[in-house]
Structures are given as structure tokens and as C-alpha cells.
Design a protein around this motif. Structure first.
Motif, short mmCIF file in Angstrom:
data_model
loop_
_atom_site.label_atom_id
_atom_site.label_comp_id
_atom_site.label_asym_id
_atom_site.label_seq_id
_atom_site.Cartn_x
_atom_site.Cartn_y
_atom_site.Cartn_z
N THR A 63 -6.97 10.84 6.37
CA THR A 63 -8.33 11.07 5.70
C THR A 63 -8.73 9.94 5.00
OG1 THR A 63 -7.82 13.40 5.30
CG2 THR A 63 -9.41 12.24 3.86
N ASN A 64 -7.54 8.93 4.41
CA ASN A 64 -8.00 7.74 3.51
C ASN A 64 -8.15 6.58 4.35
OD1 ASN A 64 -8.30 8.47 0.54
ND2 ASN A 64 -6.94 10.06 1.31
N ALA A 78 -12.88 16.63 3.39
CA ALA A 78 -12.86 15.39 2.42
C ALA A 78 -13.02 14.28 3.04
CB ALA A 78 -11.61 15.48 1.58
N GLY A 79 -12.62 14.18 4.46
CA GLY A 79 -12.65 13.07 5.34
C GLY A 79 -13.96 12.91 5.97
N LEU A 80 -14.76 13.91 6.23
CA LEU A 80 -15.84 13.58 7.09
C LEU A 80 -17.01 14.18 6.66
CD1 LEU A 80 -14.43 14.53 10.70
CD2 LEU A 80 -15.08 12.19 9.63
N LEU A 81 -17.29 15.32 6.06
CA LEU A 81 -18.35 16.13 5.70
C LEU A 81 -18.87 15.56 3.91
CD1 LEU A 81 -17.78 19.88 6.83
CD2 LEU A 81 -19.27 18.04 7.82
N LEU A 82 -18.08 15.84 3.29
CA LEU A 82 -18.05 15.37 1.83
C LEU A 82 -18.68 13.75 1.79
CD1 LEU A 82 -18.25 16.27 -1.03
CD2 LEU A 82 -15.91 15.59 -1.26
N VAL A 84 0.83 13.56 -5.70
CA VAL A 84 0.17 12.54 -5.38
C VAL A 84 -0.49 12.71 -3.72
CG1 VAL A 84 0.11 10.00 -4.98
CG2 VAL A 84 1.06 10.67 -6.96
N PRO A 85 0.59 12.96 -3.01
CA PRO A 85 0.00 13.21 -1.49
C PRO A 85 -1.04 14.42 -1.73
CG PRO A 85 2.38 13.05 -1.23
CD PRO A 85 1.89 13.05 -2.97
N PHE A 86 -1.17 15.27 -2.28
CA PHE A 86 -1.85 16.59 -2.60
C PHE A 86 -3.42 15.84 -2.94
CE2 PHE A 86 -3.96 19.57 -5.45
CZ PHE A 86 -4.27 20.87 -4.63
N ASP A 87 -3.39 15.29 -4.07
CA ASP A 87 -4.46 14.60 -4.52
C ASP A 87 -5.15 13.73 -3.54
OD1 ASP A 87 -4.39 15.99 -6.93
OD2 ASP A 87 -3.14 14.28 -8.05
N LEU A 88 -4.36 12.78 -2.80
CA LEU A 88 -5.06 11.91 -2.06
C LEU A 88 -5.63 12.92 -0.76
CD1 LEU A 88 -2.41 9.06 -1.78
CD2 LEU A 88 -4.47 8.93 -2.55
N ALA A 89 -4.80 13.71 -0.23
CA ALA A 89 -5.28 14.36 0.91
C ALA A 89 -6.58 15.16 0.72
CB ALA A 89 -4.21 15.49 1.41
#
Length: 248
Positions: free
Chosen positions: A244-245, A35-39, A105-110
Motif C-alpha cells: 500500500t505504501n 487506503a492505497g487506491l480509492l482514498l 505499527v503494521p496495522f497503522d501503516l496498512a
């Protein structure tokens, strides 16, 4: 089943620790790398640092995710053990639903970089529905201990609820929990059934090698340690969401 030597067996606390560690490894791959780098790079059509760097990230991600596949099968097994030994099923379910709310919320953000991803719900919802399904099976079980059609109907309802709510592992997660519950009297059969049902994930069946060596003991687990195990999920997701964000 013959009691295992303490030197070659695992307590419930040890299995839970292994599950937490492998879950963290899995989520680092899913959150930070995917989610943080590849996508983001794929969405922009960019490859930073050359194709080799992106390929290396992908390979690292595969290692992390394959390692992390051990976590959920162990959690399913321990959920069954917890249900069988709990003195208050209602309290058990309420706690799971509470942490499902806290973790959402942490799950969705992560994993999805948004505070509200309505088409994805965290795994605590799956576990809570799994306990409700087991409660239905137990409440309506036949005198010989086998499942009745009413119990199976309750389990099917919980499975459908997980599927419609898009919880993590959705309906298959609840189905596997029920299967492990129904085979709880025979460890060999339980491990075989679990491994077969998780065969769609390459490394997940290996978790039942660890389950086979479960010694039936809870192990040292103080009230403080219990709280740590429950809070580990939302806390580590919050940290990963921040990385990630905010940093990647």
C-alpha cells in the motif's frame, strides 16, 4: 448437542484457517484498494482511468469486505473456546498483548498509511481485553455458573477500555466476546445471540453457520502451526503495508 458427522463438521483448526483466509481477503480490500487506491484519489479529487474504473474498484472492494466480515465472529468464538480450555489464562493474555504490540505499527501503516495512528488500535487489543473480561466473569461467577454483578462490572470495565482506546471493533467486540462466553453451554443459543449482535454487519451473521458445525475438536495443530496462526496477523499486515505504501 448431538455430535456431528465428521463429514459435515469443522475442527477448531479448520475454523481458524477459514478466519485467517477471510481476514486476509478483507484486509486486501481495506488496505490495498481503500487506503492505497480509492482514498488518495478521493482526497485529491481525481478519478484515474475514468469513472468506470473507480466504480469497478469500489465494487471489488465491497465483495472483499463483505467476504471478510466472516473473520471476526469466528475469531471471537474461537477465543471463547481457547479461554475455556486453556491451562494458563495469564500466559494466554500476555501472548495476546505481546502480539498487539508487535502488530500495531503494521496495522497503522496498512490501513492509515502512518506508523502511529493513535485513534485506531489493532484487533489483538480487543481480543486481549475480551479474555480479561471473561476472566473476570469466571472469577466472580455464582455457584450455579451464572454471572454475578462483580463479573459483569469487570466485563463492563474491559468494554469501556476497548471503547476509549479505539481498538478494532472497540467495545462492541468485547461485549460480543462476553455474550458468546455466557452462552457457551448452548450452541444454538450461542449462534443466535452471536448472529443478532453482529446483525449490523450484513454478512457477519453468516459466520455462525460455520460455528454451528464446529465439532468441539481442536483438530491437528502442531506447535509450529500455532505460531503461524499467531504470526499471521502482523506478518500479513506488514506485507499489505509495504504494498500500500511503497507500490500503490
Amino acid at each position: 448437542m448431538t455430535a456431528l458427522s465428521p463429514r459435515c463438521s469443522f475442527s477448531g483448526t479448520t475454523l481458524k484457517t477459514i478466519a485467517c483466509i477471510t481476514m486476509l481477503v478483507d484486509h486486501i480490500g481495506a488496505s490495498c484498494i481503500e487506503a492505497g487506491l480509492l482514498l488518495p484519489e478521493l482526497e485529491r479529487g481525481e478519478i484515474s482511468g475514468g469513472a468506470w474504473d473507480q466504480l469497478s474498484l469500489f465494487q471489488l472492494d465491497r465483495v472483499l469486505r463483505f467476504t471478510g466480515r466472516l473473520a471476526f465472529p469466528i475469531f471471537c468464538f474461537l477465543l471463547v473456546e481457547g479461554f475455556v480450555h486453556t491451562h494458563d489464562v495469564k500466559k494466554y493474555v500476555r501472548r495476546l498483548f505481546l502480539f498487539a504490540l508487535i502488530s500495531e505499527v503494521p496495522f497503522d501503516l496498512a490501513f492509515f498509511r502512518t506508523p502511529f495512528a493513535l485513534d485506531h488500535q489493532n484487533v489483538y487489543w480487543t481480543l486481549a481485553l475480551g479474555v480479561l473480561a471473561m476472566a473476570g466473569l469466571k472469577h466472580y461467577e455464582k455457584p450455579d455458573g451464572s454471572a454475578s454483578w462483580k463479573g459483569l462490572l469487570c466485563a463492563a470495565g474491559c468494554t469501556l477500555a476497548a471503547l476509549l482506546a479505539c481498538t478494532d471493533y472497540d467495545g462492541i467486540g468485547v461485549l460480543i466476546i462476553c455474550a458468546l462466553y455466557l452462552t457457551r453451554g448452548d450452541r444454538k443459543r450461542q449462534c443466535i445471540v452471536g448472529a443478532v449482535l453482529f446483525a449490523w454487519e450484513l454478512t457477519a451473521p453468516l459466520a455462525f453457520v460455520l460455528v454451528w458445525f464446529y465439532n468441539g475438536q481442536r483438530g491437528r495443530c502442531t506447535p509450529a502451526m500455532q505460531k503461524v496462526f499467531y504470526w499471521f496477523y502482523p506478518v500479513h499486515l506488514s506485507v499489505l503495508a509495504a504494498v500500500t505504501n511503497l507500490l500503490l
